[in-house]
Scaffold this active site. Sequence first.
Site, mmCIF file in Angstrom:
data_model
loop_
_atom_site.group_PDB
_atom_site.id
_atom_site.type_symbol
_atom_site.label_atom_id
_atom_site.label_comp_id
_atom_site.label_asym_id
_atom_site.label_seq_id
_atom_site.Cartn_x
_atom_site.Cartn_y
_atom_site.Cartn_z
ATOM 1 N N PRO A 13 0.768 -1.253 0.000
ATOM 2 C CA PRO A 13 0.000 0.000 0.000
ATOM 3 C C PRO A 13 0.797 1.300 0.000
ATOM 4 C CG PRO A 13 0.027 -0.939 2.184
ATOM 5 C CD PRO A 13 0.717 -1.934 1.290
ATOM 6 N N CYS A 14 1.443 1.602 -1.112
ATOM 7 C CA CYS A 14 2.158 2.874 -1.230
ATOM 8 C C CYS A 14 1.186 4.047 -1.280
ATOM 9 C CB CYS A 14 3.081 2.857 -2.450
ATOM 10 S SG CYS A 14 2.261 2.452 -3.995
#
Length: 167
Positions: free
Chosen positions: A135-136
Amino acid sequence: MHLWTSLDTPLGRLTLVGSARGLSQVYFPDEAPNLNGLQRLTDRSDSAWSSVKVLVAATQQITEYFAGTLRDFELLLDVPASPDTFRDRAQRALRDIPFGERWTYSRLASAAGSAQAARAAGSACASNPLPLVVPCHRVVPASGGLGAYRGGVAAKRLLLEHEAGNQ
């Protein structure tokens, strides 16, 4: 053997690439992945069964994520790792960001072992081969706003709002 499939999501059609070792790439709708030499999931064969299972699991979990019934992906990942590089440490640290939480680039840099490397943390986010799953999108600038995102700012906003609404 690497296989690929596509999946319609609120972000548009994502392309997923995986092998028996795990999911290796997630591409956004506006990206043009080179799929030459890769077999499409619909062309199922016995020799590719492990790869098929990886992509089926990824498709199911991404669907559940957008339905609001899944917060944490539990998928095998097939990404090359060089434990001595900051980028790889930062990309691994992305997996520690809880659902619905936002970290700054500085916080990600600290988690990756180099507190002063906020810009490099941003670069690690931009080169993340598994956006959404790793989850950037949960990393934002300390100055406010959303910052950049490989899938576009609208996609990043949608993901953050989705998570905020499913706390």
